[in-house]
Design a protein around this motif. Sequence first.
Motif, PDB file in Angstrom:
ATOM      1  N   ASN A 124      74.255  40.594  95.126  1.00 26.05           N
ATOM      2  CA  ASN A 124      73.032  41.019  95.805  1.00 26.05           C
ATOM      3  C   ASN A 124      73.329  41.306  97.264  1.00 26.05           C
ATOM      4  O   ASN A 124      74.402  40.949  97.766  1.00 26.05           O
ATOM      5  CB  ASN A 124      71.940  39.944  95.671  1.00 26.05           C
ATOM      6  CG  ASN A 124      72.342  38.626  96.317  1.00 26.05           C
ATOM      7  OD1 ASN A 124      72.456  38.531  97.534  1.00 26.05           O
ATOM      8  ND2 ASN A 124      72.583  37.608  95.510  1.00 26.05           N
ATOM      9  N   GLY A 125      72.399  41.950  97.944  1.00 22.64           N
ATOM     10  CA  GLY A 125      72.612  42.263  99.350  1.00 22.64           C
ATOM     11  C   GLY A 125      71.373  42.800 100.024  1.00 22.64           C
ATOM     12  O   GLY A 125      70.404  43.200  99.359  1.00 22.64           O
ATOM     13  N   THR A 158      62.809  40.393  98.839  1.00 22.21           N
ATOM     14  CA  THR A 158      63.060  40.975  97.524  1.00 22.21           C
ATOM     15  C   THR A 158      63.628  39.915  96.598  1.00 22.21           C
ATOM     16  O   THR A 158      64.538  39.169  96.985  1.00 22.21           O
ATOM     17  CB  THR A 158      64.048  42.150  97.614  1.00 22.21           C
ATOM     18  OG1 THR A 158      63.518  43.157  98.479  1.00 22.21           O
ATOM     19  CG2 THR A 158      64.286  42.767  96.235  1.00 22.21           C
ATOM     20  N   TYR A 159      63.110  39.862  95.361  1.00 25.57           N
ATOM     21  CA  TYR A 159      63.635  38.930  94.365  1.00 25.57           C
ATOM     22  C   TYR A 159      65.145  39.123  94.187  1.00 25.57           C
ATOM     23  O   TYR A 159      65.646  40.243  94.116  1.00 25.57           O
ATOM     24  CB  TYR A 159      62.954  39.134  93.003  1.00 25.57           C
ATOM     25  CG  TYR A 159      63.753  38.522  91.875  1.00 25.57           C
ATOM     26  CD1 TYR A 159      63.735  37.149  91.672  1.00 25.57           C
ATOM     27  CD2 TYR A 159      64.589  39.294  91.076  1.00 25.57           C
ATOM     28  CE1 TYR A 159      64.515  36.563  90.684  1.00 25.57           C
ATOM     29  CE2 TYR A 159      65.367  38.728  90.091  1.00 25.57           C
ATOM     30  CZ  TYR A 159      65.323  37.355  89.896  1.00 25.57           C
ATOM     31  OH  TYR A 159      66.099  36.792  88.927  1.00 25.57           O
ATOM     32  N   GLY A 160      65.865  37.995  94.103  1.00 27.16           N
ATOM     33  CA  GLY A 160      67.295  38.029  93.816  1.00 27.16           C
ATOM     34  C   GLY A 160      68.183  38.255  95.016  1.00 27.16           C
ATOM     35  O   GLY A 160      69.404  38.263  94.886  1.00 27.16           O
ATOM     36  N   VAL A 161      67.586  38.433  96.199  1.00 24.84           N
ATOM     37  CA  VAL A 161      68.358  38.683  97.414  1.00 24.84           C
ATOM     38  C   VAL A 161      68.265  37.455  98.307  1.00 24.84           C
ATOM     39  O   VAL A 161      67.165  36.957  98.592  1.00 24.84           O
ATOM     40  CB  VAL A 161      67.840  39.936  98.152  1.00 24.84           C
ATOM     41  CG1 VAL A 161      68.599  40.140  99.452  1.00 24.84           C
ATOM     42  CG2 VAL A 161      67.988  41.159  97.242  1.00 24.84           C
ATOM     43  N   LEU A 162      69.401  36.959  98.769  1.00 19.72           N
ATOM     44  CA  LEU A 162      69.445  35.686  99.488  1.00 19.72           C
ATOM     45  C   LEU A 162      69.012  35.787 100.944  1.00 19.72           C
ATOM     46  O   LEU A 162      68.649  34.788 101.545  1.00 19.72           O
ATOM     47  CB  LEU A 162      70.862  35.105  99.418  1.00 19.72           C
ATOM     48  CG  LEU A 162      71.378  34.764  98.014  1.00 19.72           C
ATOM     49  CD1 LEU A 162      72.825  34.300  98.101  1.00 19.72           C
ATOM     50  CD2 LEU A 162      70.516  33.705  97.359  1.00 19.72           C
ATOM     51  N   GLY A 163      69.096  36.969 101.531  1.00 18.46           N
ATOM     52  CA  GLY A 163      68.764  37.087 102.953  1.00 18.46           C
ATOM     53  C   GLY A 163      69.738  36.298 103.796  1.00 18.46           C
ATOM     54  O   GLY A 163      70.954  36.433 103.671  1.00 18.46           O
ATOM     55  N   TYR A 168      71.709  30.070  96.311  1.00 22.05           N
ATOM     56  CA  TYR A 168      70.410  29.916  95.657  1.00 22.05           C
ATOM     57  C   TYR A 168      69.789  28.555  95.932  1.00 22.05           C
ATOM     58  O   TYR A 168      68.574  28.399  95.910  1.00 22.05           O
ATOM     59  CB  TYR A 168      70.554  30.096  94.143  1.00 22.05           C
ATOM     60  CG  TYR A 168      70.771  31.518  93.688  1.00 22.05           C
ATOM     61  CD1 TYR A 168      69.744  32.454  93.755  1.00 22.05           C
ATOM     62  CD2 TYR A 168      71.996  31.933  93.176  1.00 22.05           C
ATOM     63  CE1 TYR A 168      69.940  33.757  93.329  1.00 22.05           C
ATOM     64  CE2 TYR A 168      72.201  33.233  92.744  1.00 22.05           C
ATOM     65  CZ  TYR A 168      71.165  34.142  92.826  1.00 22.05           C
ATOM     66  OH  TYR A 168      71.351  35.417  92.403  1.00 22.05           O
ATOM     67  N   PHE A 169      70.629  27.542  96.178  1.00 22.77           N
ATOM     68  CA  PHE A 169      70.114  26.204  96.396  1.00 22.77           C
ATOM     69  C   PHE A 169      69.418  26.102  97.747  1.00 22.77           C
ATOM     70  O   PHE A 169      68.380  25.471  97.889  1.00 22.77           O
ATOM     71  CB  PHE A 169      71.260  25.195  96.275  1.00 22.77           C
ATOM     72  CG  PHE A 169      71.929  25.257  94.934  1.00 22.77           C
ATOM     73  CD1 PHE A 169      71.435  24.534  93.873  1.00 22.77           C
ATOM     74  CD2 PHE A 169      73.017  26.087  94.725  1.00 22.77           C
ATOM     75  CE1 PHE A 169      72.014  24.625  92.621  1.00 22.77           C
ATOM     76  CE2 PHE A 169      73.608  26.184  93.487  1.00 22.77           C
ATOM     77  CZ  PHE A 169      73.101  25.452  92.432  1.00 22.77           C
ATOM     78  N   GLU A 170      69.993  26.745  98.745  1.00 17.29           N
ATOM     79  CA  GLU A 170      69.360  26.789 100.059  1.00 17.29           C
ATOM     80  C   GLU A 170      68.117  27.678 100.025  1.00 17.29           C
ATOM     81  O   GLU A 170      67.110  27.384 100.679  1.00 17.29           O
ATOM     82  CB  GLU A 170      70.360  27.315 101.090  1.00 17.29           C
ATOM     83  CG  GLU A 170      69.864  27.261 102.521  1.00 17.29           C
ATOM     84  CD  GLU A 170      70.924  27.723 103.509  1.00 17.29           C
ATOM     85  OE1 GLU A 170      70.686  28.723 104.208  1.00 17.29           O
ATOM     86  OE2 GLU A 170      71.991  27.086 103.548  1.00 17.29           O
ATOM     87  N   LEU A 171      68.165  28.727  99.227  1.00 19.79           N
ATOM     88  CA  LEU A 171      67.043  29.665  99.141  1.00 19.79           C
ATOM     89  C   LEU A 171      65.796  29.006  98.582  1.00 19.79           C
ATOM     90  O   LEU A 171      64.692  29.214  99.081  1.00 19.79           O
ATOM     91  CB  LEU A 171      67.438  30.858  98.264  1.00 19.79           C
ATOM     92  CG  LEU A 171      66.349  31.906  97.999  1.00 19.79           C
ATOM     93  CD1 LEU A 171      66.019  32.666  99.274  1.00 19.79           C
ATOM     94  CD2 LEU A 171      66.801  32.874  96.910  1.00 19.79           C
ATOM     95  N   GLN A 172      65.959  28.197  97.519  1.00 21.64           N
ATOM     96  CA  GLN A 172      64.788  27.691  96.807  1.00 21.64           C
ATOM     97  C   GLN A 172      64.619  26.182  96.899  1.00 21.64           C
ATOM     98  O   GLN A 172      63.810  25.604  96.186  1.00 21.64           O
ATOM     99  CB  GLN A 172      64.871  28.119  95.336  1.00 21.64           C
ATOM    100  CG  GLN A 172      64.800  29.634  95.183  1.00 21.64           C
ATOM    101  CD  GLN A 172      64.719  30.079  93.737  1.00 21.64           C
ATOM    102  OE1 GLN A 172      64.682  29.277  92.833  1.00 21.64           O
ATOM    103  NE2 GLN A 172      64.700  31.377  93.539  1.00 21.64           N
TER     104      GLN A 172
END
Length: 405
Positions: A124-125, A158-163, A168-172
């Motif tokens: 992703n990006g 956007t879904y699936g993009v980490l920014g 993913y653990f930090e994201l959610q």
Amino acid sequence: MKIKDIKILVTCPGRNFVTVKVVTDEGIYGLGDATLNGREMAVATCLEEHVAPCLIGRDPQNIEDIWQYLYKGVYWRRGPIGMAAIAAIDMALWDIKGKIAGLPVYQLLGGRSRKAATLYAHANGESIDETLDNAAALMEDGFKAIRLQSAIPGLPVTYGVLGDKKDYFELQGNRPLPPEEEWSTKKYFNLVIELFERARERLGDDIHLLHDVHSRLTPIEAARLGKLLEPYDLMFLEDACIAENQESYKLVRNHTTTPLAIGETYNSIWDCKELIENQWIDYIRTAATHAGGITGLRRIIDFAGIHDVKSAPHGAPDLSPICFAAHIHLNIWAPNFGIQEYVGPGNEEMQRIFKHNIKVEDGMAFVSDAPGLGVEFDEEAAAEFPYKRSYLPVSRLEDGTMWHW
């Protein structure tokens, strides 16, 4: 042998996991995953108050009878909470049976159908260029199949993009209330075709490409997208639209030859029966944790195989390594296995808690030959990371209308 104790262990090494430990009077124990993202404590309470008391004193080797007891023995069948509870108990019982027999679970299922399970990784990006850079790096690591997701210009998230998040653990892992995110189908369409056109130009034709719509389209929009993506030869288009009305996929199927995949939110064979038997999909993506464990998912896989539908189990970071291990054992056995989603080994904290020796090499997962599932759980390490309430986002259209997440 009797079930002596059932422990429900909730931990948050970046995000929440619900783990079940079934202990026998002979000291053998088994582990299961009961994680239900955003409703973790509902499953934990279901297990503690309603399931565990009914199983103390039962023979843990009677896996099928216990599964039927938990499924048929209540008036309120199915549903994500009840099936996640059944799943965790079921995985733990298979783990125990493997340890009793001195065999890995895949041998109890019928042995090998392949040497390893092919994985697909996530690229992703914040831009198409960044997404393709990340995809190229995954190809260098040996992955033969990659899911592409890129930020949609004009939308803040956007879904699936980490920014700016590292994983993913930090994201959610820090959402005490559900964040609200905007969605625009028009802006999405402006991006997605260019993403795959440029992906084929840069990455070539040998790599398998996948994409997750995450149910954001209507059936006719999904049909249009599938047709537009046909020149780019996707391995599959995931969750192109909601299929609560399973016949929606008949419309999609009639308009495109792009392979279709769905199923990560399903919790029984009844959620996907029509999709499979009518061959409206090509891959079923149900997870063992969400669909009644190894016993439940095996039934779905067998039914799918009769209709030339392949398995592609969900592998999001909200499923613990116990579920991942269960999937790998099923994948090694299943004659109609397609591919397994993979988001990496998890963060350091998670690796301290969940210990296994599943080897990932050249884009494939090699199953452990340890008895049972081959996963250990460090209760002391888990206790260092207490539960934190966290949610998935809520999705709205740009005018504020609630939309599918």
